[in-house]
Design a protein around this motif. Structure first.
Motif, PDB file in Angstrom:
ATOM      1  N   LEU A 167      26.813  79.051  40.686  1.00 41.44           N
ATOM      2  CA  LEU A 167      26.083  80.284  40.381  1.00 41.44           C
ATOM      3  C   LEU A 167      25.479  80.278  38.989  1.00 41.44           C
ATOM      4  O   LEU A 167      24.400  80.828  38.764  1.00 41.44           O
ATOM      5  CB  LEU A 167      27.016  81.496  40.467  1.00 41.44           C
ATOM      6  CG  LEU A 167      27.565  81.944  41.812  1.00 41.44           C
ATOM      7  CD1 LEU A 167      28.377  83.203  41.613  1.00 41.44           C
ATOM      8  CD2 LEU A 167      26.453  82.149  42.804  1.00 41.44           C
ATOM      9  N   TYR A 168      26.179  79.693  38.032  1.00 37.23           N
ATOM     10  CA  TYR A 168      25.867  79.907  36.629  1.00 37.23           C
ATOM     11  C   TYR A 168      25.123  78.727  36.024  1.00 37.23           C
ATOM     12  O   TYR A 168      25.076  77.632  36.568  1.00 37.23           O
ATOM     13  CB  TYR A 168      27.160  80.173  35.854  1.00 37.23           C
ATOM     14  CG  TYR A 168      28.028  81.218  36.496  1.00 37.23           C
ATOM     15  CD1 TYR A 168      27.513  82.487  36.770  1.00 37.23           C
ATOM     16  CD2 TYR A 168      29.337  80.943  36.875  1.00 37.23           C
ATOM     17  CE1 TYR A 168      28.293  83.457  37.381  1.00 37.23           C
ATOM     18  CE2 TYR A 168      30.125  81.908  37.481  1.00 37.23           C
ATOM     19  CZ  TYR A 168      29.597  83.164  37.751  1.00 37.23           C
ATOM     20  OH  TYR A 168      30.364  84.113  38.368  1.00 37.23           O
ATOM     21  N   SER A 169      24.523  78.966  34.874  1.00 41.81           N
ATOM     22  CA  SER A 169      23.845  77.935  34.106  1.00 41.81           C
ATOM     23  C   SER A 169      22.870  77.174  35.003  1.00 41.81           C
ATOM     24  O   SER A 169      22.025  77.773  35.651  1.00 41.81           O
ATOM     25  CB  SER A 169      24.888  77.016  33.470  1.00 41.81           C
ATOM     26  OG  SER A 169      24.298  76.107  32.574  1.00 41.81           O
ATOM     27  N   ASP A 170      22.995  75.825  35.093  1.00 41.24           N
ATOM     28  CA  ASP A 170      22.052  75.044  35.882  1.00 41.24           C
ATOM     29  C   ASP A 170      22.411  74.979  37.362  1.00 41.24           C
ATOM     30  O   ASP A 170      21.764  74.273  38.128  1.00 41.24           O
ATOM     31  CB  ASP A 170      21.929  73.628  35.307  1.00 41.24           C
ATOM     32  CG  ASP A 170      23.237  72.850  35.374  1.00 41.24           C
ATOM     33  OD1 ASP A 170      24.296  73.487  35.521  1.00 41.24           O
ATOM     34  OD2 ASP A 170      23.195  71.604  35.274  1.00 41.24           O
ATOM     35  N   GLY A 171      23.468  75.711  37.781  1.00 45.57           N
ATOM     36  CA  GLY A 171      23.810  75.788  39.198  1.00 45.57           C
ATOM     37  C   GLY A 171      24.401  74.508  39.757  1.00 45.57           C
ATOM     38  O   GLY A 171      24.181  74.177  40.926  1.00 45.57           O
ATOM     39  N   GLN A 172      25.206  73.804  38.967  1.00 46.09           N
ATOM     40  CA  GLN A 172      25.769  72.519  39.374  1.00 46.09           C
ATOM     41  C   GLN A 172      26.814  72.700  40.497  1.00 46.09           C
ATOM     42  O   GLN A 172      27.829  73.346  40.298  1.00 46.09           O
ATOM     43  CB  GLN A 172      26.439  71.842  38.172  1.00 46.09           C
ATOM     44  CG  GLN A 172      27.169  70.556  38.465  1.00 46.09           C
ATOM     45  CD  GLN A 172      26.265  69.489  39.041  1.00 46.09           C
ATOM     46  OE1 GLN A 172      26.285  69.225  40.241  1.00 46.09           O
ATOM     47  NE2 GLN A 172      25.456  68.880  38.173  1.00 46.09           N
ATOM     48  N   PRO A 173      26.585  72.101  41.692  1.00 49.31           N
ATOM     49  CA  PRO A 173      27.594  72.196  42.762  1.00 49.31           C
ATOM     50  C   PRO A 173      28.693  71.158  42.630  1.00 49.31           C
ATOM     51  O   PRO A 173      29.673  71.190  43.382  1.00 49.31           O
ATOM     52  CB  PRO A 173      26.763  71.942  44.025  1.00 49.31           C
ATOM     53  CG  PRO A 173      25.665  71.047  43.578  1.00 49.31           C
ATOM     54  CD  PRO A 173      25.346  71.446  42.155  1.00 49.31           C
ATOM     55  N   GLY A 174      28.540  70.197  41.703  1.00 44.22           N
ATOM     56  CA  GLY A 174      29.537  69.160  41.505  1.00 44.22           C
ATOM     57  C   GLY A 174      30.440  69.466  40.334  1.00 44.22           C
ATOM     58  O   GLY A 174      31.146  70.471  40.305  1.00 44.22           O
ATOM     59  N   LEU A 175      30.421  68.588  39.318  1.00 37.92           N
ATOM     60  CA  LEU A 175      31.294  68.717  38.153  1.00 37.92           C
ATOM     61  C   LEU A 175      30.521  69.237  36.952  1.00 37.92           C
ATOM     62  O   LEU A 175      29.488  68.679  36.582  1.00 37.92           O
ATOM     63  CB  LEU A 175      31.901  67.354  37.803  1.00 37.92           C
ATOM     64  CG  LEU A 175      32.711  67.291  36.506  1.00 37.92           C
ATOM     65  CD1 LEU A 175      34.008  68.073  36.637  1.00 37.92           C
ATOM     66  CD2 LEU A 175      33.000  65.836  36.115  1.00 37.92           C
ATOM     67  N   SER A 572      22.218  70.163  50.294  1.00 37.53           N
ATOM     68  CA  SER A 572      23.154  71.281  50.277  1.00 37.53           C
ATOM     69  C   SER A 572      24.581  70.751  50.262  1.00 37.53           C
ATOM     70  O   SER A 572      24.872  69.696  50.831  1.00 37.53           O
ATOM     71  CB  SER A 572      22.953  72.194  51.491  1.00 37.53           C
ATOM     72  OG  SER A 572      23.355  71.536  52.685  1.00 37.53           O
ATOM     73  N   VAL A 573      25.447  71.473  49.570  1.00 33.08           N
ATOM     74  CA  VAL A 573      26.854  71.109  49.468  1.00 33.08           C
ATOM     75  C   VAL A 573      27.686  72.335  49.811  1.00 33.08           C
ATOM     76  O   VAL A 573      27.702  73.310  49.058  1.00 33.08           O
ATOM     77  CB  VAL A 573      27.212  70.614  48.050  1.00 33.08           C
ATOM     78  CG1 VAL A 573      28.671  70.196  47.991  1.00 33.08           C
ATOM     79  CG2 VAL A 573      26.306  69.465  47.622  1.00 33.08           C
ATOM     80  N   ARG A 574      28.353  72.309  50.970  1.00 29.47           N
ATOM     81  CA  ARG A 574      29.275  73.391  51.343  1.00 29.47           C
ATOM     82  C   ARG A 574      30.690  72.958  50.958  1.00 29.47           C
ATOM     83  O   ARG A 574      31.157  71.903  51.388  1.00 29.47           O
ATOM     84  CB  ARG A 574      29.191  73.662  52.845  1.00 29.47           C
ATOM     85  CG  ARG A 574      30.189  74.701  53.361  1.00 29.47           C
ATOM     86  CD  ARG A 574      29.912  76.107  52.852  1.00 29.47           C
ATOM     87  NE  ARG A 574      28.630  76.608  53.310  1.00 29.47           N
ATOM     88  CZ  ARG A 574      28.454  77.226  54.474  1.00 29.47           C
ATOM     89  NH1 ARG A 574      29.470  77.413  55.302  1.00 29.47           N
ATOM     90  NH2 ARG A 574      27.249  77.667  54.804  1.00 29.47           N
TER      91      ARG A 574
END
Length: 770
Positions: A167-175, A572-574
Motif C-alpha cells: 500500500l505504502y511508498s513505492d507499493g513493493q509487494p516483495g521485500l 500480480s502477487v497474491r
C-alpha cells in the motif's frame, strides 16, 4: 496528471516542511507513544517495546509484537556480528529471503518468498528513513542493493516481507528494507575504527553525533576503503568512500529530519566460470588478472560508428552518486497529524566485467577445430608465451561495459486522523525516475581457464558487440486509504486499498531495434489483516494482500521487435500469511506460514528471449533468538518452501521447481559472552548456514546442489575499545549460486559456467566508541 503538476505537488510538500521548521512552538521532545489498551490490561508485565516503523502508514511506530505482519529487525550490533560483505549480504538475516551475494560488493541477486526471477532484485526496495533510493526495484545491470553501502551511520535495519507494504511508498509487494540512520542526541557520541582482511583490503569507519542547539541535533559519518577482492585479482579492485550526514529538529508538534549521503564505491564484478576445470580453487579462482584486466571494446552507445576505447575491467560494479531525503512529522492536535517524506537520488551505476561466452570451457584440442587461425596447430598464451597442452581448457569471455545514469525524485504525503479506537490514513505517493543507458556487450577474447588465466592466440574474429544507448522515463502517481480499528483491547483489524498509475516512455538507439515505445499501466493493490494479543507476550496474526510489480524499462525494451505473445507487464502477487509471535524471558520468536501466487511474471534476462511464467509458493518461516543471564545466546532463522512454476499453457515448464529458489534455508548463530570486568567482555560466536538444492533455469536442466558453510568470530570489548576477528566460510566449503542463463549445462564437450560462493577469508578490526 502531467509531470509538471506532479513536481508542483512535490514543491508544495517542501513548503510544508519549511513551514514546520519555522513553527514558533516551544521546543520539547515529542511525547512517547502511549501503550495500547491491550498492553495496559494484560495480567502480566509486558516486555519492553521494540518499535518498528516499516510497513506502517506514514512510518508510524508500533510494537513489533503487535505489528500484524512479518517483520525482521537488525541492530547495529547484529550487523557487526554478521560482518556482511555487501548490503545484499546483510539481507540473509531476514527469513524467507534468498540472497546470491557471490557477485561482489556492488551487486546481489535477491529472491523473496519464492517469487522467482532471472536475477538482480525485482522484488526488493531499499530505503533510508522510509525514503526509497530509486523508483524501480530493479533494471538490467541494476538492483537497489548496489546503490547502498552499510556503515556506522546505520543504526538498524527493518525488513518487511510483503504484507501491508504494497500500500505504502513505492507499493513493493516483495521485500522492503528500511535502513534507519543514526540521529544526534544531547550527549556527543560516536566511534572510529579500522579493519583489514587476509586478501589485502582495508577500511576505516566512523561517525559522530550530538547537539547543535536546543532540540537541534546532527550526525555525520562514513568510510574509506581500498584493496584487492576476496578472489585476489592481484591489484586494487575494491575502492570506495562514503559520507552521510543528517540534521534533526524537534519541536512541540513533531520532528523534522533531513539527510544526505554521497557514495563513490566500486568493486570487482564476479561472473560464472567453468568450476570443473581440473586444478581450479573454486572459492578463490579469478578470471580477472594482470593479463586480462584491460580490453579494447566498441565504445558503449556508439551505435555503429565504429568507435572503440580501452577499458579497465577492474572497475567492476559501482555506484557514484547522492541519495538525499527529508521527513516531517507534524501533529495538528484534535487527532489530526501529517507526515511527509521527500527523496532525491542522482548518480551513475557502472558495470564492467568479464562475462563468459559460448557454451563453456573447452579443451585446446576442441578449440583448434573451431577457432584456430589459418594453419594454427598449437595454442600459446600471449603474455607468458606458454604452449598449452591439448587437454588444457580455454574459453571466450566478453568484456562488457554498461553505464546507467539514474535520477529519482519521490514524495509521500499522508494525512492521519485518530479518533478513539480508530486510525484513518489518506496518502499520496509520487515518483519520477529516469535511466540513461549506454551498453557494449560482447567484445570477446579467448583466454586460458585455470593456470595463469592468460589471453591465448586463438581467432577472436571481428570485434563486435550489442551496442545501444537508451533513455527511460517513468512517472508513478498513487493514492491510498488505510484504516486500523481496535475492535477490543486485544483485537485489531487493519485494511487498506491503493490505486496507482504508471506512465513509461522509452527510447533506444542501436542494433536495429524500433526506437521508441510508451505504455501506461494501472493497478489496485489492497490488504486486510487481523492481530490478536492473546497475552502481553504472545500475538497471533493473519493477513491477505494483493500486490503488483509495475513494469520496468527493460520490460518495455523486450516488447520492441517482439514477434511472439505480448507481455502483460503488470505482474500480480497474491499473498496469504499467518503466524504467531512471542517475546519474554529472554526469548523472542516468530513463526509464519505463507502462500504466494504470482501471475504474469516476465523472465527477461540479457541474451535470452523473454518468457511469461507464474508461480505458486507455500512455505513456513522461523525467526528466533534467546539470551540467558549466563552469557549464552542463540539466534537463527529458517525457511522451508515449495516454489513451483505455474504455467498450464507451457507443459515443459508447468510444475517445475521455480528458478533459483532453494527448498530450504537454515541459519543458526550461537554466542557465548564472558564478562571479565564491569568494563569488558569477550564474545565467541559462529554461524552455520545450510542452503537447499536449486535449479538455475525454468526447465530444471542445470542443478545447483545443496551446500553448507560455517563462519566464526571472536570479539572483545573493554572501556569503549572493541577488537574483533571474523572468519567467513571457516571450513572452505564449496557451493554454487547460479549458472550461465545463455548456455545451460547439457550433453557436449563444454564444461558449464557456474558462480561459486567465496572461499575462506579473514577480517580483523579494531574500533573505539565514545
Amino acid at each position: 496528471m502531467t509531470v509538471s503538476r506532479n513536481r508542483n505537488l512535490v514543491a508544495v510538500s517542501g513548503v510544508a516542511l519549511a513551514i514546520a521548521l519555522a513553527s514558533p512552538a516551544a521546543a520539547q521532545d515529542t511525547p512517547p507513544s502511549q501503550p495500547t489498551a491491550a498492553a495496559a490490561a494484560a495480567p502480566e508485565e509486558a516486555p519492553p517495546a521494540d518499535i518498528v516503523v516499516t510497513g506502517r502508514p506514514a512510518g508510524s511506530g508500533i510494537n513489533k509484537l503487535e505489528a500484524g505482519y512479518s517483520i525482521t529487525t537488525l541492530s547495529s550490533e547484529d550487523i557487526k556480528l554478521q560482518a556482511p560483505k555487501s548490503a545484499g549480504d546483510a539481507l540473509k538475516s531476514i527469513p524467507g529471503v534468498w540472497v546470491e551475494s557471490s557477485g561482489g560488493v556492488g551487486t546481489s541477486n535477491v529472491f523473496v518468498r519464492g517469487i522467482p526471477s532471472t536475477g538482480d532484485a525485482p522484488f526488493v526496495t531499499m530505503q533510508f528513513n522510509g525514503v526509497p533510493v530509486y523508483g524501480s526495484s530493479s533494471l538490467s545491470f541494476m538492483d537497489q542493493t548496489g546503490m547502498v553501502r552499510i556503515d556506522e551511520t546505520v543504526q538498524g535495519i527493518e525488513g518487511v516481507n510483503g504484507g501491508p507494504q504494497s500500500l505504502y511508498s513505492d507499493g513493493q509487494p516483495g521485500l522492503t528494507t528500511n535502513l534507519r540512520l543514526r540521529e544526534g542526541h544531547d550527549r556527543t557520541q560516536g566511534s572510529i575504527g579500522a579493519s583489514i582482511t587476509d586478501y589485502g583490503a582495508w577500511r576505516t569507519d566512523g561517525y559522530v553525533s550530538g547537539k547543535l542547539a536546543d532540540d537541534l541535533f546532527y550526525m555525520v559519518g562514513g568510510y574509506v576503503s581500498r584493496g584487492d577482492s576476496v578472489r585476489r585479482a592481484g591489484f586494487t579492485t575494491e575502492k570506495g568512500q562514503q559520507i552521510t550526514a543528517n540534521i534533526t529538529k524537534k519541536f512541540s508538534a513533531g520532528k523534522f529530519n533531513i539527510f544526505a549521503r554521497y557514495t563513490d564505491d566500486h568493486g570487482e564484478w564476479f561472473l560464472p566460470f567453468a568450476a570443473d576445470v581440473p586444478g581450479i580453487d573454486v572459492g578463490r579462482y579469478n578470471q580477472l588478472n594482470q593479463y586480462t584486466r584491460y580490453a579494447t571494446i566498441i565504445t558503449p552507445g556508439a551505435a555503429g560508428s565504429g568507435a572503440t576505447e580501452r577499458v579497465d575491467l577492474a572497475k567492476g560494479r559501482g555506484w557514484k552518486g547522492i541519495v538525499t531525503g527529508a521527513s516531517l512529522d507534524y501533529d495538528f492536535g484534535g487527532g489530526f497529524s501529517f507526515t511527509d517524506r521527500v527523496g532525491f537520488t542522482s548518480g551513475t551505476l557502472q558495470t564492467t566485467g568479464l562475462v563468459p561466452a559460448g557454451a563453456g570451457a573447452v579443451t585446446v584440442a576442441t578449440a583448434l577445430t573451431t577457432a584456430a587461425n589459418p594453419g594454427q596447430t598449437t595454442v600459446r598464451t600471449i603474455n607468458t608465451g606458454q604452449t598449452l597442452a591439448a587437454t588444457d581448457y580455454v574459453q571466450q569471455f566478453g568484456s562488457w561495459v554498461v553505464e546507467k545514469k539514474l535520477q529519482n525524485i519521490s514524495n509521500e504525503a499522508v494525512l492521519n486522523f485518530r479518533s478513539g479506537a480508530n486510525t484513518l490514513n489518506l496518502g499520496y505517493y509520487f515518483s519520477h525516475f529516469t535511466s540513461d543507458d549506454v551498453w557494449s556487450l560482447g567484445n570477446t577474447r579467448w583466454m586460458q581457464v585455470g593456470g595463469a588465466g592468460d589471453l591465448v592466440n586463438l581467432n577472436n574474429g571481428t570485434l563486435s558487440a550489442f551496442d545501444i544507448s537508451d533513455r527511460g522515463s517513468a512517472t508513478v502517481n498513487a493514492i491510498y486509504l488505510s484504516d486500523s480499528f481496535n475492535v477490543t483491547d486485544a483485537l485489531r483489524i487493519d485494511a487498506g486499498i491503493r490505486h496507482h498509475w504508471t506512465d513509461i516512455s522509452f527510447n533506444i538507439t542501436g542494433n536495429g531495434l524500433p526506437n521508441s515505445a510508451k505504455i501506461t499501466r494501472e493497478a489496485t493493490p489492497w490488504t486486510i489483516g487481523v492481530n490478536y494479543r492473546a497475552t502481553a507476550n504472545f500475538d497471533i496474526y493473519a493477513r491477505v494482500s494483493q500486490g503488483y510489480h509495475s513494469p520496468s524499462f527493460d520490460d518495455v525494451r523486450s516488447q520492441l521487435g517482439n514477434t511472439g505473445p505480448r507481455l502483460d507487464l503488470n505482474w500480480s502477487v497474491r499473498s496469504y500469511e499467518g503466524g504467531v509471535k512471542y517475546r519474554g524471558g529472554g526469548f523472542d520468536a516468530a513463526v509464519t506460514g505463507f502462500y504466494d501466487k504470482v501471475v504474469g511474471a516476465v523472465y527477461n534476462d540479457v541474451g535470452v528471449p523473454p518468457q511469461i511464467a507464474g508461480s505458486k509458493t507455500k512455505g513456513i518461516e522461523f525467526d528466533a533468538s534467546y539470551h540467558h543471564a549466563s552469557g549464552f545466546g542463540i539466534a537463527g532463522n529458517a525457511v522451508l518452501e515449495d516454489a513451483k512454476t505455474d504455467t498450464p499453457g507451457i507443459p515443459n515448464l508447468d510444475g517445475k521447481d521455480a528458478q533459483r529458489i532453494p527448498s530450504y534455508q537454515v541459519r543458526v548463530t550461537p554466542t557465548y559472552t564472558y564478562r571479565f570486568s564491569d568494563d569488558g567482555d569477550v564474545t565467541l560466536y559462529g554461524t552455520y548456514e545450510a542452503i537447499g538444492k536449486r535449479y538455475s533455469d525454468l526447465t530444471n536442466i542445470q542443478e545447483l546442489p545443496a551446500y553448507a558453510t560455517l563462519s566464526a568470530g571472536l570479539r572483545t570489548k573493554y572501556k569503549g575499545f572493541t577488537v574483533q576477528l571474523a572468519v567467513d566460510n571457516l571450513t572452505d566449503s564449496h557451493g554454487l549460486t547460479e549458472g550461465n542463463p545463455r548456455f545451460l549445462a547439457g550433453p557436449g564437450a563444454a564444461l558449464p559456467d557456474v558462480r561459486p560462493i567465496f572461499g575462506r577469508s579473514y577480517r580483523a578490526s579494531v574500533s573505539y566508541a565514545f
